[in-house]
Scaffold this motif. Sequence first.
Motif, PDB file in Angstrom:
ATOM      1  N   GLU A 127      38.234  36.877  38.929  1.00 47.78           N
ATOM      2  CA  GLU A 127      38.524  36.145  40.163  1.00 47.78           C
ATOM      3  C   GLU A 127      39.965  36.349  40.617  1.00 47.78           C
ATOM      4  O   GLU A 127      40.272  36.230  41.795  1.00 47.78           O
ATOM      5  CB  GLU A 127      38.286  34.635  39.953  1.00 47.78           C
ATOM      6  N   LEU A 128      40.847  36.632  39.678  1.00 44.21           N
ATOM      7  CA  LEU A 128      42.274  36.769  40.006  1.00 44.21           C
ATOM      8  C   LEU A 128      42.648  38.180  40.465  1.00 44.21           C
ATOM      9  O   LEU A 128      43.729  38.397  41.000  1.00 44.21           O
ATOM     10  CB  LEU A 128      43.128  36.441  38.772  1.00 44.21           C
ATOM     11  N   LEU A 129      41.766  39.147  40.219  1.00 42.70           N
ATOM     12  CA  LEU A 129      42.117  40.552  40.518  1.00 42.70           C
ATOM     13  C   LEU A 129      42.173  40.818  42.010  1.00 42.70           C
ATOM     14  O   LEU A 129      41.250  40.465  42.744  1.00 42.70           O
ATOM     15  CB  LEU A 129      41.056  41.489  39.955  1.00 42.70           C
ATOM     16  N   ARG A 130      43.218  41.507  42.433  1.00 41.00           N
ATOM     17  CA  ARG A 130      43.226  41.920  43.836  1.00 41.00           C
ATOM     18  C   ARG A 130      42.457  43.246  43.958  1.00 41.00           C
ATOM     19  O   ARG A 130      42.215  43.907  42.939  1.00 41.00           O
ATOM     20  CB  ARG A 130      44.658  42.013  44.349  1.00 41.00           C
ATOM     21  N   PRO A 131      42.022  43.629  45.172  1.00 37.76           N
ATOM     22  CA  PRO A 131      41.284  44.881  45.305  1.00 37.76           C
ATOM     23  C   PRO A 131      42.085  46.027  44.708  1.00 37.76           C
ATOM     24  O   PRO A 131      43.303  46.101  44.915  1.00 37.76           O
ATOM     25  CB  PRO A 131      41.132  45.049  46.819  1.00 37.76           C
ATOM     26  N   ASN A 132      41.424  46.888  43.966  1.00 37.36           N
ATOM     27  CA  ASN A 132      42.087  47.993  43.270  1.00 37.36           C
ATOM     28  C   ASN A 132      42.757  47.565  41.947  1.00 37.36           C
ATOM     29  O   ASN A 132      43.233  48.398  41.193  1.00 37.36           O
ATOM     30  CB  ASN A 132      43.127  48.639  44.205  1.00 37.36           C
ATOM     31  N   GLY A 133      42.778  46.253  41.703  1.00 39.15           N
ATOM     32  CA  GLY A 133      43.376  45.745  40.458  1.00 39.15           C
ATOM     33  C   GLY A 133      42.450  45.996  39.269  1.00 39.15           C
ATOM     34  O   GLY A 133      41.235  46.159  39.450  1.00 39.15           O
ATOM     35  N   GLU A 186      37.633  47.711  37.261  1.00 41.40           N
ATOM     36  CA  GLU A 186      38.439  47.807  38.493  1.00 41.40           C
ATOM     37  C   GLU A 186      37.709  47.098  39.629  1.00 41.40           C
ATOM     38  O   GLU A 186      36.514  47.348  39.843  1.00 41.40           O
ATOM     39  CB  GLU A 186      38.626  49.283  38.839  1.00 41.40           C
ATOM     40  N   ARG A 187      38.428  46.238  40.315  1.00 44.22           N
ATOM     41  CA  ARG A 187      37.790  45.576  41.471  1.00 44.22           C
ATOM     42  C   ARG A 187      37.777  46.545  42.649  1.00 44.22           C
ATOM     43  O   ARG A 187      38.820  47.066  43.031  1.00 44.22           O
ATOM     44  CB  ARG A 187      38.559  44.300  41.854  1.00 44.22           C
TER      45      ARG A 187
END
Length: 191
Positions: A127-133, A186-187
């Motif tokens: 839930e905390l990952l930003r896109p590409n994170g 990877e998000r």
Amino acid sequence: MKNSISNVVEIAKKICQRKLSKGDIAVDCTMGNGNDTALLCSLVGEEGRVYAFDIQEQALLNTKKRLEGLNFLERATLILDGHEKIDRYIKDKVQLIIFNLGYLPRGNHEITTRSETTIEAIGKCLELLRPNGVILLIIYPGHENGKLEKVDIHEFTSALNQKEFNVVQVCFTNQINNPPELIYIERVKSN
Ligand code: SAM
């Protein structure tokens, strides 16, 4: 041999170098002796921030000392708590989160990460990952608890929606004695 890679920890480090830029937010979910925390601090630079978790006070003391020696302490927040409570401490979107699972080398082998809390933490980290994170999970199936963790992590991560996440499993298939394994998540789509 020049440039050869013989374990997944080296691969995880290369991914950190590729994925992190100055000013990013990164998390070390298993601080231990602070090796990964120090690497993340070096990559996010002075404008970045690294949050690091461990349940052992000794890990915090060791990491604090290590970061002080490198002049990195100001860019880190060291948290004496379980990574499964990460949502209580971090509200911002994060670029990279690393888990180096198992027990502290040269520490008490009874104090180790456990499937239940590891899976809870991974769920919150997604839930905390930003896109590409990315989330990097280094698993050690050479000990009993690590074997269980590997099975449970595989079950959980292989069920993630491929429209939202890329999930990759990296292992050395010709190494003996249950070598460590890396799971890369990877998000790909914002939440
Ligand atoms: N990254 C570390 C380093 O660079 O030295 C090595 C980490 S060590 C393999 C695993 C660590 O996870 C141990 O220090 C242990 O105390 C910690 N740990 C176990 N359960 C935890 C939990 N629920 N939350 C955070 N840390 C935990």
